[in-house]
Design a protein around this motif. Structure first.
Motif, mmCIF file in Angstrom:
data_model
loop_
_atom_site.group_PDB
_atom_site.id
_atom_site.type_symbol
_atom_site.label_atom_id
_atom_site.label_comp_id
_atom_site.label_asym_id
_atom_site.label_seq_id
_atom_site.Cartn_x
_atom_site.Cartn_y
_atom_site.Cartn_z
ATOM 1 N N THR A 219 0.861 -1.190 0.000
ATOM 2 C CA THR A 219 0.000 0.000 0.000
ATOM 3 C C THR A 219 0.892 1.233 0.000
ATOM 4 N N LEU A 220 0.330 2.348 -0.437
ATOM 5 C CA LEU A 220 1.079 3.607 -0.442
ATOM 6 C C LEU A 220 1.476 4.012 0.973
ATOM 7 N N ASN A 221 0.532 3.878 1.923
ATOM 8 C CA ASN A 221 0.816 4.300 3.296
ATOM 9 C C ASN A 221 1.948 3.489 3.917
ATOM 10 N N LYS A 222 1.913 2.165 3.714
ATOM 11 C CA LYS A 222 2.962 1.309 4.273
ATOM 12 C C LYS A 222 4.323 1.635 3.655
ATOM 13 N N THR A 223 4.334 1.879 2.348
ATOM 14 C CA THR A 223 5.594 2.169 1.665
ATOM 15 C C THR A 223 6.150 3.514 2.106
ATOM 16 N N TYR A 233 3.475 13.419 0.355
ATOM 17 C CA TYR A 233 4.788 13.882 -0.082
ATOM 18 C C TYR A 233 5.522 12.770 -0.820
ATOM 19 N N PHE A 234 5.432 11.556 -0.283
ATOM 20 C CA PHE A 234 6.098 10.411 -0.899
ATOM 21 C C PHE A 234 5.559 10.157 -2.300
ATOM 22 N N SER A 235 4.242 10.219 -2.453
ATOM 23 C CA SER A 235 3.616 9.997 -3.754
ATOM 24 C C SER A 235 4.117 11.005 -4.786
ATOM 25 N N PHE A 246 3.337 5.909 -8.078
ATOM 26 C CA PHE A 246 3.560 4.735 -7.235
ATOM 27 C C PHE A 246 2.728 3.552 -7.735
ATOM 28 N N VAL A 247 1.479 3.800 -8.090
ATOM 29 C CA VAL A 247 0.593 2.735 -8.573
ATOM 30 C C VAL A 247 1.141 2.126 -9.858
ATOM 31 N N GLU A 248 1.689 2.973 -10.739
ATOM 32 C CA GLU A 248 2.253 2.470 -11.989
ATOM 33 C C GLU A 248 3.444 1.542 -11.727
ATOM 34 N N ASN A 289 -4.581 -6.032 -20.006
ATOM 35 C CA ASN A 289 -4.783 -5.606 -21.390
ATOM 36 C C ASN A 289 -4.160 -4.236 -21.639
ATOM 37 N N GLU A 290 -4.244 -3.345 -20.659
ATOM 38 C CA GLU A 290 -3.633 -2.023 -20.783
ATOM 39 C C GLU A 290 -2.117 -2.138 -20.893
ATOM 40 N N TYR A 291 -1.555 -3.104 -20.182
ATOM 41 C CA TYR A 291 -0.102 -3.231 -20.130
ATOM 42 C C TYR A 291 0.448 -4.019 -21.324
ATOM 43 N N TYR A 292 -0.206 -5.151 -21.678
ATOM 44 C CA TYR A 292 0.306 -6.033 -22.733
ATOM 45 C C TYR A 292 -0.490 -5.969 -24.039
#
Length: 312
Positions: A219-223, A233-235, A246-248, A289-292
């Motif tokens: 998760t974003l918070n844990k990272t 700020y991290f994002s 981060f999600v990407e 599908n978006e990626y490949y």
């Protein structure tokens, strides 16, 4: 008590304590004093773990202290000051015989920037510094001031502790004034834009290693907590430093693993979805599908063909 003899007194306090506690409280000379409490880090064994409930100042009076603040390593050397916001988790390794780590735990929600004075009394440059300070404390939850043992801020901190221990008139007023001078003197000698809040520097390789080890339930918070930074700020920092969100980054790692697993005939697509950290089939198919630009079934068929795997 003369300031030059303060360290000897603090050492004697630790030497005389029999309590197996992580910290030893120093009682104020004036019982009515309530601005903050002062503690010494005990020299007993083990790692001492804390969670601040109020703003706190850590001051290394002698020697050094190896700490971990919000998951990141930070070594405090003699004279160093560290301002922690409330709800900061930190650890202190076992102190050496000649190490002295002093903690001032405030009783109210004071802010380091409060010591700079009223905003109306500051000129435009000073207001900019105050705003920088507020932003650093908001995003990183701590501020590290790398003062030397003989610097004026360090000497002022000794005076603050000395005043706390004695029963004199106007103790609170004197301490408040000394803290204000201490903070202002320390701040104007620091580069607030480049001085790190801890010794960890964010790097894409470090992020990739962390994602690689935790992508299934990340998760974003844990990272952000792992890197000792505020989530927002991290994002922004990840996007700024790497050009991707981060999600990407997480989706990219999950897609790579999904492709690897699709090449194995012993694992179903349903199991692959769970293994790479997605909760639903439709969402996984959309991302894939978006990626490949093809479905998992189409890719699996091609991977099997390349490997001469025939399940019929």
């Amino acid at each position: 008590m003369a300031a030059v003899k303060l360290e000897q007194y603090l050492v004697s306090v630790l030497d005389s304590t029999n309590a197996d506690t992580n910290e030893v409280r120093l009682k104020p000379g004036n019982k009515a004093f309530n601005l903050f409490r002062v503690y010494l880090e005990n020299h007993n064994t083990g790692i001492h773990r804390y969670q601040t409930s109020n703003p706190t100042i850590l001051y290394e009076a002698e020697g050094m202290a190896k700490t971990k603040i919000n998951g990141q390593n930070l070594t405090l050397k003699a004279g160093n000051l560290l301002f922690l916001q409330e709800k900061c988790g930190y650890e202190v390794e076992k102190q050496g015989k000649n190490d002295l780590l002093v903690k001032l735990e405030f009783s109210s929600k004071v802010n380091c920037a409060d010591f700079l004075g009223e905003k109306t009394t500051l000129n435009s440059r000073e207001q900019k510094v105050a705003e920088q300070l507020v932003q650093i404390l908001k995003t990183k939850r701590l501020l590290s001031l790398r003062c030397s043992q003989m610097s004026r801020p360090s000497q002022l901190m000794k005076k603050v502790i000395d005043e706390y221990l004695n029963h004199n008139l106007f103790t609170r007023s004197i301490i408040a004034a000394e803290l204000r001078i201490l903070v202002i003197t320390a701040i104007r000698n620091q580069d607030l834009e480049t001085a790190p809040a801890n010794q960890h520097k964010f790097a894409q390789t470090a992020l990739e290693r962390y994602i690689d080890a935790n992508y299934t339930d990340i998760t974003l918070n844990k990272t952000a907590e792992h890197f000792g930074l505020n989530p927002n700020y991290f994002s922004s920092l990840v996007k700024q430093k790497t050009g991707k969100s981060f999600v990407e980054h997480v989706d990219e790692r999950r897609m790579q693993e999904a492709r690897n697993l699709l090449a194995r005939p012993d694992i179903s697509v349903k199991e692959i979805i769970a293994r790479v950290g997605y909760n639903g089939k439709s969402f996984f198919y959309k991302k894939f599908n978006e990626y490949y630009h093809e479905t998992p079934v189409q890719m699996r068929a091609e991977l099997f063909r390349q490997a001469n795997i025939n399940l019929k």
